[in-house]
Design a protein around this motif. Structure first.
Motif, PDB file in Angstrom:
ATOM      1  N   UNK A  83     -56.307  39.981 -67.766  1.00  0.00           N
ATOM      2  CA  UNK A  83     -57.290  41.030 -67.562  1.00  0.00           C
ATOM      3  C   UNK A  83     -56.655  42.375 -67.215  1.00  0.00           C
ATOM      4  N   UNK A  84     -55.392  42.385 -66.806  1.00  0.00           N
ATOM      5  CA  UNK A  84     -54.720  43.628 -66.465  1.00  0.00           C
ATOM      6  C   UNK A  84     -54.204  44.280 -67.747  1.00  0.00           C
ATOM      7  N   UNK A  85     -54.603  45.514 -67.962  1.00  0.00           N
ATOM      8  CA  UNK A  85     -54.222  46.226 -69.183  1.00  0.00           C
ATOM      9  C   UNK A  85     -53.099  47.228 -68.934  1.00  0.00           C
ATOM     10  N   UNK A  86     -52.428  47.124 -67.777  1.00  0.00           N
ATOM     11  CA  UNK A  86     -51.407  48.110 -67.414  1.00  0.00           C
ATOM     12  C   UNK A  86     -50.028  47.496 -67.196  1.00  0.00           C
ATOM     13  N   UNK A  87     -49.794  46.331 -67.740  1.00  0.00           N
ATOM     14  CA  UNK A  87     -48.526  45.622 -67.541  1.00  0.00           C
ATOM     15  C   UNK A  87     -47.354  46.463 -68.028  1.00  0.00           C
ATOM     16  N   UNK A  88     -47.546  47.251 -69.066  1.00  0.00           N
ATOM     17  CA  UNK A  88     -46.459  48.069 -69.609  1.00  0.00           C
ATOM     18  C   UNK A  88     -46.017  49.166 -68.643  1.00  0.00           C
ATOM     19  N   UNK A  89     -46.777  49.400 -67.590  1.00  0.00           N
ATOM     20  CA  UNK A  89     -46.423  50.406 -66.589  1.00  0.00           C
ATOM     21  C   UNK A  89     -45.373  49.903 -65.602  1.00  0.00           C
ATOM     22  N   UNK A  90     -45.162  48.586 -65.560  1.00  0.00           N
ATOM     23  CA  UNK A  90     -44.203  48.019 -64.614  1.00  0.00           C
ATOM     24  C   UNK A  90     -42.792  48.292 -65.105  1.00  0.00           C
ATOM     25  N   UNK A  91     -41.987  48.867 -64.222  1.00  0.00           N
ATOM     26  CA  UNK A  91     -40.599  49.200 -64.519  1.00  0.00           C
ATOM     27  C   UNK A  91     -39.679  48.448 -63.549  1.00  0.00           C
ATOM     28  N   UNK A  92     -38.430  48.281 -63.897  1.00  0.00           N
ATOM     29  CA  UNK A  92     -37.475  47.673 -62.949  1.00  0.00           C
ATOM     30  C   UNK A  92     -37.033  48.730 -61.921  1.00  0.00           C
ATOM     31  N   UNK A  93     -37.870  48.967 -60.920  1.00  0.00           N
ATOM     32  CA  UNK A  93     -37.622  50.024 -59.943  1.00  0.00           C
ATOM     33  C   UNK A  93     -37.158  49.451 -58.617  1.00  0.00           C
ATOM     34  N   UNK A  94     -36.530  50.303 -57.834  1.00  0.00           N
ATOM     35  CA  UNK A  94     -36.142  49.970 -56.466  1.00  0.00           C
ATOM     36  C   UNK A  94     -36.922  50.898 -55.547  1.00  0.00           C
ATOM     37  N   UNK A  95     -37.191  50.450 -54.324  1.00  0.00           N
ATOM     38  CA  UNK A  95     -37.949  51.310 -53.412  1.00  0.00           C
ATOM     39  C   UNK A  95     -37.214  52.608 -53.123  1.00  0.00           C
ATOM     40  N   UNK A  96     -37.983  53.698 -53.032  1.00  0.00           N
ATOM     41  CA  UNK A  96     -37.407  54.999 -52.736  1.00  0.00           C
ATOM     42  C   UNK A  96     -36.958  55.125 -51.288  1.00  0.00           C
ATOM     43  N   UNK A  97     -37.594  54.400 -50.374  1.00  0.00           N
ATOM     44  CA  UNK A  97     -37.251  54.443 -48.953  1.00  0.00           C
ATOM     45  C   UNK A  97     -37.566  53.089 -48.339  1.00  0.00           C
ATOM     46  N   UNK A  98     -37.223  52.938 -47.070  1.00  0.00           N
ATOM     47  CA  UNK A  98     -37.541  51.714 -46.337  1.00  0.00           C
ATOM     48  C   UNK A  98     -38.908  51.791 -45.671  1.00  0.00           C
ATOM     49  N   UNK A 141     -47.224  53.736 -39.992  1.00  0.00           N
ATOM     50  CA  UNK A 141     -47.943  53.149 -41.117  1.00  0.00           C
ATOM     51  C   UNK A 141     -48.283  51.695 -40.837  1.00  0.00           C
ATOM     52  N   UNK A 142     -49.150  51.174 -41.687  1.00  0.00           N
ATOM     53  CA  UNK A 142     -49.507  49.761 -41.663  1.00  0.00           C
ATOM     54  C   UNK A 142     -49.212  49.219 -43.052  1.00  0.00           C
ATOM     55  N   UNK A 143     -48.428  48.191 -43.150  1.00  0.00           N
ATOM     56  CA  UNK A 143     -48.096  47.510 -44.404  1.00  0.00           C
ATOM     57  C   UNK A 143     -47.704  48.488 -45.511  1.00  0.00           C
ATOM     58  N   UNK A 144     -46.633  48.160 -46.165  1.00  0.00           N
ATOM     59  CA  UNK A 144     -46.081  49.042 -47.191  1.00  0.00           C
ATOM     60  C   UNK A 144     -46.342  48.508 -48.588  1.00  0.00           C
ATOM     61  N   UNK A 145     -46.544  49.424 -49.507  1.00  0.00           N
ATOM     62  CA  UNK A 145     -46.746  49.118 -50.921  1.00  0.00           C
ATOM     63  C   UNK A 145     -45.757  49.955 -51.724  1.00  0.00           C
ATOM     64  N   UNK A 146     -45.218  49.380 -52.795  1.00  0.00           N
ATOM     65  CA  UNK A 146     -44.280  50.105 -53.645  1.00  0.00           C
ATOM     66  C   UNK A 146     -44.859  50.251 -55.047  1.00  0.00           C
ATOM     67  N   UNK A 147     -44.829  51.455 -55.567  1.00  0.00           N
ATOM     68  CA  UNK A 147     -45.292  51.715 -56.923  1.00  0.00           C
ATOM     69  C   UNK A 147     -44.319  51.077 -57.903  1.00  0.00           C
ATOM     70  N   UNK A 148     -44.838  50.286 -58.826  1.00  0.00           N
ATOM     71  CA  UNK A 148     -43.984  49.615 -59.806  1.00  0.00           C
ATOM     72  C   UNK A 148     -43.687  50.475 -61.021  1.00  0.00           C
ATOM     73  N   UNK A 149     -44.156  51.720 -61.003  1.00  0.00           N
ATOM     74  CA  UNK A 149     -43.787  52.666 -62.057  1.00  0.00           C
ATOM     75  C   UNK A 149     -42.604  53.528 -61.647  1.00  0.00           C
ATOM     76  N   UNK A 150     -42.539  53.912 -60.331  1.00  0.00           N
ATOM     77  CA  UNK A 150     -41.510  54.866 -59.920  1.00  0.00           C
ATOM     78  C   UNK A 150     -40.770  54.495 -58.639  1.00  0.00           C
ATOM     79  N   UNK A 151     -41.201  53.480 -57.900  1.00  0.00           N
ATOM     80  CA  UNK A 151     -40.531  53.078 -56.678  1.00  0.00           C
ATOM     81  C   UNK A 151     -41.006  53.784 -55.420  1.00  0.00           C
TER      82      UNK A 151
END
Length: 90
Positions: free
Chosen positions: A6-21, A33-43
């Protein structure tokens, strides 16, 4: 991760590393902050919607990068903001 059909955005996932801790915007402002999320397009790392700042959602709103993964120890899942769909671990 298994990518739900059902997800139509799989092609947006890149082999990224987090930009910060930590949440990038919170670290600059000295906020927490509360709980961290990492963007799979840019890190980009941002705080979740349980945080008062909601920087991960704001990142999606400004960039339209659709998929973020949990950046918490022991968690292995991702969320597609565009399709409003949880992507399960492999």
């Amino acid at each position: 991760m298994t990518m739900d059909l059902l997800c139509t955005h799989i092609e947006s996932i890149r082999p990224v590393k987090p930009g910060t801790e930590g949440c990038e915007e919170c670290l600059v402002s000295g906020d927490t902050w509360v709980h961290l999320r990492m963007c799979l397009s840019c890190g980009h790392v941002g705080c979740c919607d349980s945080s008062k700042n909601r920087h991960a959602t704001r990142h999606y709103g400004t960039t339209a990068h659709p998929i973020a993964a949990s950046h918490e120890p022991g968690e292995d899942w991702a969320w597609c903001y565009a399709d409003k769909l949880m992507l399960d671990p492999a």
